[in-house]
Motif scaffolding. Structure first.
Motif, PDB file in Angstrom:
ATOM      1  N   VAL A 296       7.688   0.605  -5.567  1.00 22.26           N
ATOM      2  CA  VAL A 296       6.397  -0.225  -6.627  1.00 22.26           C
ATOM      3  C   VAL A 296       5.594  -0.454  -6.835  1.00 22.26           C
ATOM      4  CG1 VAL A 296       7.116  -3.006  -8.021  1.00 22.26           C
ATOM      5  CG2 VAL A 296       8.731  -2.030  -6.181  1.00 22.26           C
ATOM      6  N   HIS A 297       5.130   0.792  -8.381  1.00 23.37           N
ATOM      7  CA  HIS A 297       3.676   1.099  -8.544  1.00 23.37           C
ATOM      8  C   HIS A 297       2.905  -0.443  -8.908  1.00 23.37           C
ATOM      9  CE1 HIS A 297       3.892   2.186 -13.014  1.00 23.37           C
ATOM     10  NE2 HIS A 297       5.421   2.812 -12.552  1.00 23.37           N
ATOM     11  N   SER A 298       2.104  -0.380  -9.636  1.00 27.71           N
ATOM     12  CA  SER A 298       1.255  -1.111 -10.414  1.00 27.71           C
ATOM     13  C   SER A 298       1.703  -2.624 -10.272  1.00 27.71           C
ATOM     14  CB  SER A 298       1.407  -0.826 -12.033  1.00 27.71           C
ATOM     15  OG  SER A 298       0.885   0.825 -12.283  1.00 27.71           O
ATOM     16  N   THR A 299       1.742  -3.172  -8.393  1.00 22.51           N
ATOM     17  CA  THR A 299       1.724  -4.677  -8.481  1.00 22.51           C
ATOM     18  C   THR A 299       1.020  -4.892  -6.766  1.00 22.51           C
ATOM     19  OG1 THR A 299       4.166  -3.888  -8.080  1.00 22.51           O
ATOM     20  CG2 THR A 299       3.223  -5.857  -6.732  1.00 22.51           C
TER      21      THR A 299
ATOM     22  N   GLY B  85       0.643  -1.211   0.256  1.00 21.48           N
ATOM     23  CA  GLY B  85       0.173   0.121   0.040  1.00 21.48           C
ATOM     24  C   GLY B  85       0.567   0.844   0.309  1.00 21.48           C
ATOM     25  N   SER B  86       0.076   2.746  -0.126  1.00 23.90           N
ATOM     26  CA  SER B  86       1.039   3.477  -0.583  1.00 23.90           C
ATOM     27  C   SER B  86       0.272   4.599   0.582  1.00 23.90           C
ATOM     28  CB  SER B  86       1.152   4.113  -1.480  1.00 23.90           C
ATOM     29  OG  SER B  86      -0.608   4.001  -2.393  1.00 23.90           O
ATOM     30  N   GLY B  87      -1.141   4.106   1.651  1.00 28.94           N
ATOM     31  CA  GLY B  87      -1.860   5.478   1.948  1.00 28.94           C
ATOM     32  C   GLY B  87      -1.005   5.828   3.385  1.00 28.94           C
ATOM     33  N   PRO B  88      -1.669   5.992   4.059  1.00 24.55           N
ATOM     34  CA  PRO B  88      -1.026   6.888   5.551  1.00 24.55           C
ATOM     35  C   PRO B  88      -0.151   5.976   6.361  1.00 24.55           C
ATOM     36  CG  PRO B  88      -3.599   6.982   5.625  1.00 24.55           C
ATOM     37  CD  PRO B  88      -2.894   6.593   4.052  1.00 24.55           C
ATOM     38  N   ALA B  89      -1.085   4.655   6.417  1.00 28.32           N
ATOM     39  CA  ALA B  89      -0.959   3.831   6.816  1.00 28.32           C
ATOM     40  C   ALA B  89       1.159   3.213   6.514  1.00 28.32           C
ATOM     41  CB  ALA B  89      -1.519   2.247   7.316  1.00 28.32           C
ATOM     42  N   ALA B  90       1.517   2.922   5.531  1.00 31.19           N
ATOM     43  CA  ALA B  90       2.410   2.852   4.677  1.00 31.19           C
ATOM     44  C   ALA B  90       3.360   3.930   4.788  1.00 31.19           C
ATOM     45  CB  ALA B  90       1.605   2.674   3.019  1.00 31.19           C
ATOM     46  N   ALA B  91       2.754   5.195   4.792  1.00 29.19           N
ATOM     47  CA  ALA B  91       3.899   6.028   4.274  1.00 29.19           C
ATOM     48  C   ALA B  91       4.752   6.025   6.680  1.00 29.19           C
ATOM     49  CB  ALA B  91       3.445   7.365   4.588  1.00 29.19           C
ATOM     50  N   ALA B  92       3.628   5.945   7.116  1.00 30.39           N
ATOM     51  CA  ALA B  92       3.998   5.718   8.555  1.00 30.39           C
ATOM     52  C   ALA B  92       4.980   4.898   8.892  1.00 30.39           C
ATOM     53  CB  ALA B  92       2.684   6.172   9.257  1.00 30.39           C
ATOM     54  N   ALA B  93       4.420   3.631   8.901  1.00 25.70           N
ATOM     55  CA  ALA B  93       5.640   2.352   8.659  1.00 25.70           C
ATOM     56  C   ALA B  93       6.612   2.224   8.551  1.00 25.70           C
ATOM     57  CB  ALA B  93       4.536   1.128   8.574  1.00 25.70           C
TER      58      ALA B  93
ATOM     59  N   ARG C 142      -6.793   3.164  -5.317  1.00 28.62           N
ATOM     60  CA  ARG C 142      -5.775   3.129  -5.754  1.00 28.62           C
ATOM     61  C   ARG C 142      -5.210   3.525  -6.766  1.00 28.62           C
ATOM     62  NH1 ARG C 142      -6.861  -2.490  -9.039  1.00 28.62           N
ATOM     63  NH2 ARG C 142      -8.177  -3.291  -7.089  1.00 28.62           N
ATOM     64  N   VAL C 143      -4.720   4.809  -6.324  1.00 27.29           N
ATOM     65  CA  VAL C 143      -3.818   6.117  -6.626  1.00 27.29           C
ATOM     66  C   VAL C 143      -2.363   6.086  -5.788  1.00 27.29           C
ATOM     67  CG1 VAL C 143      -5.186   7.135  -7.686  1.00 27.29           C
ATOM     68  CG2 VAL C 143      -4.605   7.893  -5.385  1.00 27.29           C
ATOM     69  N   PHE C 144      -1.203   6.788  -5.925  1.00 29.93           N
ATOM     70  CA  PHE C 144       0.226   6.159  -4.750  1.00 29.93           C
ATOM     71  C   PHE C 144      -0.712   7.407  -3.958  1.00 29.93           C
ATOM     72  CE2 PHE C 144       4.575   8.194  -5.418  1.00 29.93           C
ATOM     73  CZ  PHE C 144       4.644   7.594  -3.916  1.00 29.93           C
TER      74      PHE C 144
ATOM     75  N   ASP D 168       2.185  -1.598  -4.524  1.00 26.56           N
ATOM     76  CA  ASP D 168       1.197  -0.654  -4.111  1.00 26.56           C
ATOM     77  C   ASP D 168       0.655  -1.045  -5.478  1.00 26.56           C
ATOM     78  OD1 ASP D 168      -0.364   1.525  -4.548  1.00 26.56           O
ATOM     79  OD2 ASP D 168       0.449   3.332  -5.064  1.00 26.56           O
ATOM     80  N   ALA D 169      -0.326  -1.212  -5.363  1.00 25.74           N
ATOM     81  CA  ALA D 169      -1.500  -1.723  -6.538  1.00 25.74           C
ATOM     82  C   ALA D 169      -1.786  -0.013  -7.573  1.00 25.74           C
ATOM     83  CB  ALA D 169      -2.695  -2.159  -6.134  1.00 25.74           C
ATOM     84  N   GLY D 170      -1.332   0.988  -7.030  1.00 24.42           N
ATOM     85  CA  GLY D 170      -2.113   1.654  -7.507  1.00 24.42           C
ATOM     86  C   GLY D 170      -0.898   2.659  -8.103  1.00 24.42           C
TER      87      GLY D 170
END
Length: 510
Positions: A234-237, A7-15, A96-98, A33-35
C-alpha cells in the motif's frame, strides 16, 4: 493474524521474508509505505549491449546526469530521480520512495563482527543465523582472502566483481606490506547479481540507476511477494502513530493516499520506516509533548584521491565501473582501535567530470581527451568511513514545523582519518601509488546516508526502553537501525536486514 510492516526499505523487506516463511499461521501482511514506485523507463537509452560501449559512449551517457552535490563525490540518483532532503537540512535525505535508500545506495554489503556485537543485548550466533537467512535471497559478491578472514564465515553467495589490473595490484601491495600494522584488502562486497539474466553487464550506470536491475533494492523483494499474493503493498500511506487497543491489538493511525486520516487495527506491527521516520512514529506514540531530542549517530566519511604512477597497464571500459572497487580495512588490533573501512573506486567519466567541476569552482574546464583517458586509468577515489562513535552528541529533534538535526562536529574524526592515511601512505611508499592527502575532504555532517541509534537496544531514551527483541510496546517491534547500539564503520544494510529477520522470527516464537 493481521500484520502491518511500515516502510519499504531493507528492514521491511527482510521482515516480510521472515514472516512469510512461517507457514504454520494464516496471516495477512500489509506493507504501508509513505513513498511510491518511481516512474522510470525500463529501456536503456542505447540500443546495443553495454559490453561494446566505448569510453566515448560512457561520456555520452554521463553527460546528461551531472549531479547537484557540492562535494567531490556526486549525489546518487536513480534514472533521473534524486532523493528528497529534509526541510532545513541540505544533507540529510528522506528515502520516501518504494525501496527506500536501497534505490540509491552503493550496494556495499558487509556484516558486523563478533567484537562489534559485544555491547549489544544480542548474541553474535543469533545474528549469524539471520545473516544466513538473508543470504537466501540477497545477492552478495565476495571471495576468500585476508579481509574475508576478518569478517569470517564467508557471508556471501556470489562471484566477485571484476576489477582492473591496477586495482588488483593495489590489493596485493596492501596485503603484502600492511599486515604488521593491521591493514588488509579484499574484493568488493556488494549486493549485485553476477549470474543469470539479471547479472551485471558492467555498463557503468551504477551511480544513477541500473537498467538491468542487477543491483539489489528492497522493492524487488516486496514486489515479488506482492505478485505471489503473499502480502499487500500500500503506497502513499504515511503512518503517524500507533495506539494500543484493549484487546491487545494495535491501532495504526495514518494519512491515506487522498490525504485524509484513517485508522486500521493490526495484531502485530513492525516499524521499518528508516531510523529517522521510525523514531518520529515512536516519539508521537510514546512521548508526551513535543520538542524532545533523540541521540543519532552517523559514520564520518572522507573523500581522498589516489594516484597510480606505476607502469601502464591495459584496461577495458568496464574497469571504470563504480562497483568494481576494492576494500581496505584497518583492523582493530588494540583495545582502543575501531575497524576503519575504505572503499577504492575507479574514477569513471561521470565521477571524473563531477570532481573536475567541483575542483575548478564550477568552471567548465577540461583536459584533452587522451590525457583525460589516461587520468581515468590512474586516478582513483577513496571513501574512508569511521566508526559512528565520533558523532556522539549529535541530536535529532522533531519540532512542530520541521525535523532538526544537530550534528556534533568532532575534530577527533579528522585526526583519526589523518592517522589512518599516514599509516596507509607508509605502506604504499615506492609502490607506484600516491595518496593525494592535501585533497582530503570530509563529507558534510548528515550526508553519509548512515543513520542509527536513536532508540538503542538496552538503553532508555525519553522513557522509551527497547529490549533485545525490539518490542518497545505490546506487539509493536522496531526493526531498522534506530535500535542499533552503535554504528561500526562498514555499511549497515546487511545488519539491518539480519536484525529485522531476527526480530520477526522472535515475534513468531513468542
Amino acid at each position: 493474524m493481521k500484520i502491518a510492516v511500515v516502510g519499504s526499505g531493507p528492514a521491511a523487506a527482510a521482515a516480510c521474508m521472515a514472516l512469510v516463511s512461517n507457514k504454520s499461521q494464516d496471516r495477512e501482511i500489509d506493507v504501508l509505505d509513505a513513498g511510491s514506485p518511481l516512474k522510470v523507463t525500463k529501456e536503456s537509452p542505447f540500443k546495443y549491449h553495454p559490453s561494446s560501449w566505448t569510453l566515448d559512449t560512457y561520456a555520452q551517457i554521463h553527460r546528461s546526469v551531472m549531479s547537484r552535490a557540492p562535494g567531490l563525490i556526486p549525489e546518487k540518483s536513480y534514472r533521473g530521480h534524486f532523493l528528497e532532503h529534509y526541510r532545513g537540512s541540505p544533507t540529510v535525505c528522506n528515502g520516501r520512495v518504494f525501496g527506500g535508500l536501497t534505490k540509491f545506495w552503493g550496494a556495499s554489503c558487509l556484516p558486523f563482527t563478533q567484537r562489534e556485537f559485544d555491547e549489544w543485548p544480542v548474541t553474535y550466533q543469533d545474528m549469524l543465523a539471520s545473516y544466513r537467512n538473508v543470504l537466501a535471497y540477497l545477492p552478495v559478491t565476495g571471495s576468500s582472502g585476508p579481509l574475508e578472514e576478518y569478517f569470517q564465515h564467508h557471508l556471501y553467495n556470489g562471484e566477485p566483481m571484476r576489477t582492473s589490473n591496477v586495482m588488483q595490484r593495489l590489493k596485493e601491495v596492501i596485503n603484502t606490506r600492511g599486515g604488521p600494522i593491521g591493514f588488509t584488502s579484499g574484493n568488493s562486497r556488494v549486493a549485485v547479481r553476477t549470474r543469470g539474466d539479471a547479472a551485471c553487464t558492467y555498463c557503468g550506470h551504477c551511480f544513477y540507476g541500473c537498467y538491468n536491475d542487477s543491483i539489489y533494492s528492497a522493492d524487488q523483494t516486496i514486489s515479488h511477494l506482492a505478485q505471489e499474493n503473499r502480502l499487500r503493498y500500500v503506497h502513499s500511506t504515511k503512518v503517524t502513530k500507533f495506539e494500543p487497543v484493549p484487546d491487545g491489538r494495535v491501532a495504526i493511525l495514518f494519512e491515506g493516499q487522498d490525504g485524509t486520516s484513517r485508522v486500521s487495527v493490526y495484531d502485530r506491527v513492525f516499524l521499518g520506516a528508516g531510523c529517522i521516520e521510525s523514531t518520529r512514529i515512536v516519539s508521537r506514540s510514546l512521548v508526551a509533548g513535543s520538542g524532545f531530542s533523540f541521540p543519532i549517530l552517523e559514520n564520518p566519511v572522507f573523500t581522498v584521491p589516489l594516484l597510480y604512477l606505476g607502469p601502464p597497464t591495459t584496461r577495458a571500459s568496464a574497469d571504470l565501473m563504480a562497483l568494481s572497487n576494492i576494500l581496505i580495512g584497518r583492523l582493530p588490533t588494540g583495545e582502543d582501535r575501531e575497524y576503519v573501512h575504505i572503499q577504492v573506486y575507479p574514477l569513471n567519466p561521470y565521477l571524473y567530470k563531477h570532481a573536475t567541476l567541483r575542483l575548478t569552482m564550477g568552471l567548465s574546464l577540461d583536459v584533452p581527451g587522451p590525457l583525460r583517458h589516461a587520468l581515468q586509468g590512474r586516478l582513483f577515489m577513496m571513501l574512508l568511513y569511521l566508526n559512528g562513535r565520533y558523532t556522539r552528541g549529535s541530536e535529532l529533534v522533531f519540532e512542530p514545523e520541521r525535523t532538526a538535526f544537530r550534528f556534533a562536529t568532532s575534530t577527533r574524526a579528522s585526526i583519526a582519518a589523518k592517522q589512518v592515511l599516514m599509516e596507509l601512505g607508509h605502506i604504499l611508499r615506492h609502490s607506484g601509488f600516491k595518496i593525494v592527502t592535501l585533497a582530503t575532504r570530509k563529507l558534510p555532517p548528515g550526508s553519509s546516508y548512515h543513520y542509527a541509534s536513536t532508540i538503542p537496544m538496552g538503553k532508555v531514551t525519553n522513557t522509551i526502553s527497547v529490549p533485545g527483541n525490539c518490542e518497545l510496546a505490546p506487539n509493536v517491534f522496531v526493526i531498522d537501525s534506530s535500535t542499533f547500539v552503535d554504528l561500526p564503520a562498514q555499511n549497515q544494510t546487511f545488519t539491518i536486514m539480519a536484525n529485522a529477520d531476527r526480530v520477526a522470527r522472535l515475534s513468531d516464537a513468542q
